[in-house]
Design a protein around this motif. Sequence first.
Motif, PDB file in Angstrom:
ATOM      1  N   THR A  31       0.832  -1.203   0.000  1.00  0.00           N
ATOM      2  CA  THR A  31       0.000   0.000   0.000  1.00  0.00           C
ATOM      3  C   THR A  31       0.864   1.250   0.000  1.00  0.00           C
ATOM      4  O   THR A  31       2.022   1.238   0.439  1.00  0.00           O
ATOM      5  N   LEU A  32       0.291   2.329  -0.493  1.00  0.00           N
ATOM      6  CA  LEU A  32       0.856   3.674  -0.373  1.00  0.00           C
ATOM      7  C   LEU A  32      -0.127   4.466   0.478  1.00  0.00           C
ATOM      8  O   LEU A  32      -1.245   4.765   0.044  1.00  0.00           O
ATOM      9  N   LYS A  33       0.290   4.804   1.698  1.00  0.00           N
ATOM     10  CA  LYS A  33      -0.598   5.489   2.626  1.00  0.00           C
ATOM     11  C   LYS A  33       0.173   6.583   3.346  1.00  0.00           C
ATOM     12  O   LYS A  33       1.251   6.325   3.882  1.00  0.00           O
ATOM     13  N   ASP A  34      -0.348   7.777   3.340  1.00  0.00           N
ATOM     14  CA  ASP A  34       0.298   8.927   3.999  1.00  0.00           C
ATOM     15  C   ASP A  34       1.734   9.112   3.517  1.00  0.00           C
ATOM     16  O   ASP A  34       2.628   9.468   4.283  1.00  0.00           O
ATOM     17  N   GLY A  35       1.956   8.841   2.212  1.00  0.00           N
ATOM     18  CA  GLY A  35       3.272   9.052   1.618  1.00  0.00           C
ATOM     19  C   GLY A  35       4.281   7.975   1.898  1.00  0.00           C
ATOM     20  O   GLY A  35       5.455   8.109   1.540  1.00  0.00           O
ATOM     21  N   VAL A  36       3.869   6.865   2.528  1.00  0.00           N
ATOM     22  CA  VAL A  36       4.799   5.777   2.853  1.00  0.00           C
ATOM     23  C   VAL A  36       4.337   4.488   2.181  1.00  0.00           C
ATOM     24  O   VAL A  36       3.179   4.073   2.338  1.00  0.00           O
ATOM     25  N   ILE A  37       5.229   3.868   1.431  1.00  0.00           N
ATOM     26  CA  ILE A  37       4.948   2.600   0.756  1.00  0.00           C
ATOM     27  C   ILE A  37       5.418   1.460   1.651  1.00  0.00           C
ATOM     28  O   ILE A  37       6.561   1.451   2.118  1.00  0.00           O
ATOM     29  N   THR A  38       4.546   0.513   1.916  1.00  0.00           N
ATOM     30  CA  THR A  38       4.904  -0.680   2.679  1.00  0.00           C
ATOM     31  C   THR A  38       4.471  -1.917   1.909  1.00  0.00           C
ATOM     32  O   THR A  38       3.595  -1.854   1.033  1.00  0.00           O
ATOM     33  N   LEU A  39       5.065  -3.035   2.241  1.00  0.00           N
ATOM     34  CA  LEU A  39       4.731  -4.315   1.621  1.00  0.00           C
ATOM     35  C   LEU A  39       4.294  -5.287   2.702  1.00  0.00           C
ATOM     36  O   LEU A  39       4.809  -5.245   3.825  1.00  0.00           O
ATOM     37  N   PRO A  40       3.358  -6.175   2.398  1.00  0.00           N
ATOM     38  CA  PRO A  40       2.918  -7.144   3.406  1.00  0.00           C
ATOM     39  C   PRO A  40       4.014  -8.149   3.734  1.00  0.00           C
ATOM     40  O   PRO A  40       4.917  -8.399   2.930  1.00  0.00           O
ATOM     41  N   VAL A  41       3.919  -8.713   4.934  1.00  0.00           N
ATOM     42  CA  VAL A  41       4.883  -9.709   5.414  1.00  0.00           C
ATOM     43  C   VAL A  41       4.195 -11.064   5.448  1.00  0.00           C
ATOM     44  O   VAL A  41       3.068 -11.189   5.941  1.00  0.00           O
ATOM     45  N   PHE A  42       4.878 -12.097   4.937  1.00  0.00           N
ATOM     46  CA  PHE A  42       4.327 -13.442   4.905  1.00  0.00           C
ATOM     47  C   PHE A  42       5.215 -14.385   5.697  1.00  0.00           C
ATOM     48  O   PHE A  42       6.355 -14.063   6.023  1.00  0.00           O
ATOM     49  N   GLU A  43       4.685 -15.548   5.982  1.00  0.00           N
ATOM     50  CA  GLU A  43       5.402 -16.520   6.808  1.00  0.00           C
ATOM     51  C   GLU A  43       5.414 -17.874   6.112  1.00  0.00           C
ATOM     52  O   GLU A  43       4.383 -18.343   5.618  1.00  0.00           O
ATOM     53  N   THR A  44       6.581 -18.519   6.083  1.00  0.00           N
ATOM     54  CA  THR A  44       6.689 -19.858   5.516  1.00  0.00           C
ATOM     55  C   THR A  44       6.221 -20.880   6.542  1.00  0.00           C
ATOM     56  O   THR A  44       5.983 -20.560   7.710  1.00  0.00           O
ATOM     57  N   GLN A  45       6.117 -22.120   6.133  1.00  0.00           N
ATOM     58  CA  GLN A  45       5.711 -23.189   7.040  1.00  0.00           C
ATOM     59  C   GLN A  45       6.696 -23.369   8.181  1.00  0.00           C
ATOM     60  O   GLN A  45       6.341 -23.851   9.257  1.00  0.00           O
ATOM     61  N   SER A  46       7.942 -22.980   7.957  1.00  0.00           N
ATOM     62  CA  SER A  46       8.967 -23.124   8.998  1.00  0.00           C
ATOM     63  C   SER A  46       8.980 -21.951   9.965  1.00  0.00           C
ATOM     64  O   SER A  46       9.759 -21.929  10.909  1.00  0.00           O
ATOM     65  N   GLY A  47       8.125 -20.955   9.709  1.00  0.00           N
ATOM     66  CA  GLY A  47       8.096 -19.807  10.604  1.00  0.00           C
ATOM     67  C   GLY A  47       8.967 -18.658  10.166  1.00  0.00           C
ATOM     68  O   GLY A  47       9.117 -17.674  10.894  1.00  0.00           O
ATOM     69  N   SER A  48       9.562 -18.739   8.997  1.00  0.00           N
ATOM     70  CA  SER A  48      10.386 -17.658   8.479  1.00  0.00           C
ATOM     71  C   SER A  48       9.508 -16.585   7.845  1.00  0.00           C
ATOM     72  O   SER A  48       8.424 -16.875   7.337  1.00  0.00           O
ATOM     73  N   HIS A  49       9.985 -15.351   7.839  1.00  0.00           N
ATOM     74  CA  HIS A  49       9.225 -14.242   7.289  1.00  0.00           C
ATOM     75  C   HIS A  49       9.872 -13.727   6.002  1.00  0.00           C
ATOM     76  O   HIS A  49      11.088 -13.815   5.838  1.00  0.00           O
ATOM     77  N   TYR A  50       9.035 -13.164   5.130  1.00  0.00           N
ATOM     78  CA  TYR A  50       9.558 -12.635   3.869  1.00  0.00           C
ATOM     79  C   TYR A  50       8.586 -11.642   3.277  1.00  0.00           C
ATOM     80  O   TYR A  50       7.384 -11.654   3.575  1.00  0.00           O
ATOM     81  N   GLN A  51       9.133 -10.760   2.422  1.00  0.00           N
ATOM     82  CA  GLN A  51       8.332  -9.797   1.681  1.00  0.00           C
ATOM     83  C   GLN A  51       8.548  -9.903   0.177  1.00  0.00           C
ATOM     84  O   GLN A  51       7.792  -9.333  -0.600  1.00  0.00           O
ATOM     85  N   GLY A  52       9.638 -10.584  -0.216  1.00  0.00           N
ATOM     86  CA  GLY A  52       9.952 -10.644  -1.630  1.00  0.00           C
ATOM     87  C   GLY A  52      10.825 -11.829  -1.964  1.00  0.00           C
ATOM     88  O   GLY A  52      10.962 -12.774  -1.180  1.00  0.00           O
ATOM     89  N   VAL A  53      11.413 -11.757  -3.155  1.00  0.00           N
ATOM     90  CA  VAL A  53      12.248 -12.840  -3.663  1.00  0.00           C
ATOM     91  C   VAL A  53      13.557 -12.254  -4.170  1.00  0.00           C
ATOM     92  O   VAL A  53      13.569 -11.218  -4.850  1.00  0.00           O
ATOM     93  N   PHE A  54      14.653 -12.930  -3.831  1.00  0.00           N
ATOM     94  CA  PHE A  54      16.002 -12.537  -4.233  1.00  0.00           C
ATOM     95  C   PHE A  54      16.481 -13.544  -5.275  1.00  0.00           C
ATOM     96  O   PHE A  54      16.443 -14.752  -5.044  1.00  0.00           O
ATOM     97  N   PHE A  55      16.928 -13.054  -6.432  1.00  0.00           N
ATOM     98  CA  PHE A  55      17.373 -13.917  -7.532  1.00  0.00           C
ATOM     99  C   PHE A  55      18.848 -13.667  -7.829  1.00  0.00           C
ATOM    100  O   PHE A  55      19.316 -12.530  -7.770  1.00  0.00           O
ATOM    101  N   GLN A  56      19.549 -14.740  -8.201  1.00  0.00           N
ATOM    102  CA  GLN A  56      20.893 -14.586  -8.751  1.00  0.00           C
ATOM    103  C   GLN A  56      21.135 -15.763  -9.673  1.00  0.00           C
ATOM    104  O   GLN A  56      21.065 -16.913  -9.244  1.00  0.00           O
ATOM    105  N   GLY A  57      21.389 -15.470 -10.928  1.00  0.00           N
ATOM    106  CA  GLY A  57      21.523 -16.542 -11.899  1.00  0.00           C
ATOM    107  C   GLY A  57      20.166 -17.178 -12.149  1.00  0.00           C
ATOM    108  O   GLY A  57      19.256 -16.546 -12.656  1.00  0.00           O
ATOM    109  N   SER A  58      19.999 -18.457 -11.754  1.00  0.00           N
ATOM    110  CA  SER A  58      18.743 -19.152 -12.032  1.00  0.00           C
ATOM    111  C   SER A  58      18.104 -19.705 -10.769  1.00  0.00           C
ATOM    112  O   SER A  58      17.316 -20.626 -10.826  1.00  0.00           O
ATOM    113  N   SER A  59      18.429 -19.143  -9.617  1.00  0.00           N
ATOM    114  CA  SER A  59      17.834 -19.625  -8.375  1.00  0.00           C
ATOM    115  C   SER A  59      17.257 -18.472  -7.580  1.00  0.00           C
ATOM    116  O   SER A  59      17.535 -17.309  -7.854  1.00  0.00           O
ATOM    117  N   ALA A  60      16.471 -18.826  -6.586  1.00  0.00           N
ATOM    118  CA  ALA A  60      15.762 -17.793  -5.846  1.00  0.00           C
ATOM    119  C   ALA A  60      15.692 -18.113  -4.366  1.00  0.00           C
ATOM    120  O   ALA A  60      15.665 -19.275  -3.966  1.00  0.00           O
TER     121      ALA A  60
END
Length: 635
Positions: free
Chosen positions: A539-568
């Motif tokens: 969302t963009l609210k009051d001039g600040v852009i934020t992204l939602p936070v998600f959780e994997t089955q192991s309890g780890s948190h993430y907002q995006g994906v990091f790529f290098q070469g052909s893996s993520a």
Amino acid sequence: MKNIKSILFAAVVATLTLSSCSSDDYSYSPGEKQAGAYLTAAKSSFVYTPGQEQVLTLGLGRTESAEAETVTLSGNNPAFQVPASVSFAAGEKDKTIAIPFSLETGESASLTVKVTSATSAYGADSVVVNVKCDYEWISLGMGKYNDSFLFENGPYEVEIMQCTGVPNMYRIVGPYIAAIEADEYSLEPSCPPTENVDITIINAGETYAGQVIDYDGLVGYNTIHSGYYNTSNNYNTEIYLYHPSDGFKDFSTPDTWAHNKVIVYQDAVSCGVQVPGQVQLAPFYYMDGVGGWNYADQDEVIVITFPGYNPKDYSLDLTYTGIFTSVTGEVYAAGNIVAGVDVQEMKAVVVEGAADESEVAEALAHGNLMSTDVEAGNINVPIPEGMTGKMKLVVAVIEENEVKSYDAATFEYYGGGANPWKSLGVGYMVEDFVVTMYSPDGVSAFEPLNCAVEIEENSETPGLYRVVDAFKETAELLEVSYTSTNLEVNAIDPEGVYIDYQPTGVDDGDGEAFICSYGAYLLGNYDFDTVKGAGYLGTLKDGVITLPVFETQSGSHYQGVFFQGSSAYYTGSHGAFQLALPNTNAASMAANKAAVQQLRNANSFVKRLNAYNKVGKAYMKHVMKMRSMKKGLKK
């Protein structure tokens, strides 16, 4: 930053505590002797060569030898003729058992022999032995072996042998043993490395992994035990090297195995076949039951250099330096080239920014593009008339119409049209997508960076923002290469914000890192309204852009994906990414610190997986390879 080897592959030290006591502290009385038989083996593994008699010998003993006795035995492998019984004469205590067997050259087998009559507590009632009928091998001399994923100090000098019975089979003697001896990592006795790495070259018309191969030079090999015992995050398991044909998803056909190949042949012939000059392996590095790293579609991950071959240096390093306009009004992309000593021919071209540089390089090699001949040093390559916006300068090293190497640099030029990007001023960004993929100590990742950044908005597409040199501070902190790159953030819909897949400009030597928000990742498969409705966009609210936070089955948190070469990898593990637009109240970023701190204390994906160095780099890094965003993430 600390050296990865002192962190990731820590030695397991066993401490033996001894206590002493005086002879007055105990009394001793001998127990009764127990009758029975037991087995002995000189070693657990036996190797037989062609022409050698196929007879395995074991020892059989008994604790009571006064009387004659018959001891009965059993074996679990019909290829071995284990005698059903062995007779002892009175007074006879030990015997040698001869066990004939029949195996083909190249076959291996395991045998368990048991005493099925009375056994003794003073010896083993069964033994397990491994038998291999090996080929005959001749030495070709000393070559080199380098595993750029696992070795920091390679390549290592190794003996390379050729099989006389199967001339396209070669043996690399002890490459991972050499790595242990060079202190790449500590030996864990429970998972010793593969003693010798045997490879086979398969040509068109031959069969490998049950499929007919339609090209020459495929390289096959069995599973390789690296001997790297990964204790990070309590994995406590070995890293294996698997051939991609070994049941990995999306690698079920011969064309997907093709990065395991002969790079170049020599003129030399041995045992009737042409000897390779260099061979490369492209394995899956895998921890059984846990996961791993896909390098099956990468070149030069493992390179084996054969005796007598001196590889040529076709290296190429291109740096974009700006725009040059001649006195006659012609516009050029300027750059600088550092080239290897064996580079003789280079061609360059400027293309649209979205072009695939590998395809462009091939087109240059075959003369399918108008190009400019260039040499090492400063270069000027014309920008096609009317081209504007994002562009890419591509340079290819060519020899006999074949691409030997290539490099590319992305830049922007708006001489052919008005620049739609207008500066809004200085805002603030919390960078949690790239910097947190690295660790200074091998235990915890870097904290997110709070950066003052210039932010622009696209006048033709209001709500499309970009951060100028978004990851410059990240690269400076990591002390890695950086190319000036802007980060675009799509907030056209303030309730549906995402960051498309795009480069960061950060390159630690293993290729440039790319990122995207998780919502953008999903947009590769689902329509915008579906992804937005499911809550995956920011969302963009009051001039600040934020992204939602998600959780994997192991309890780890993430907002995006990091790529290098052909893996993520999942990234944004602290859930901290924010972008405060200029002339807005950026204090809301500080108000979020409490929530961010909670996530920092969580078992993040970054901390869970840790990182693995590659090509001699000593940075703790999360890298998995992925070319298409539509492929599944490794967990």
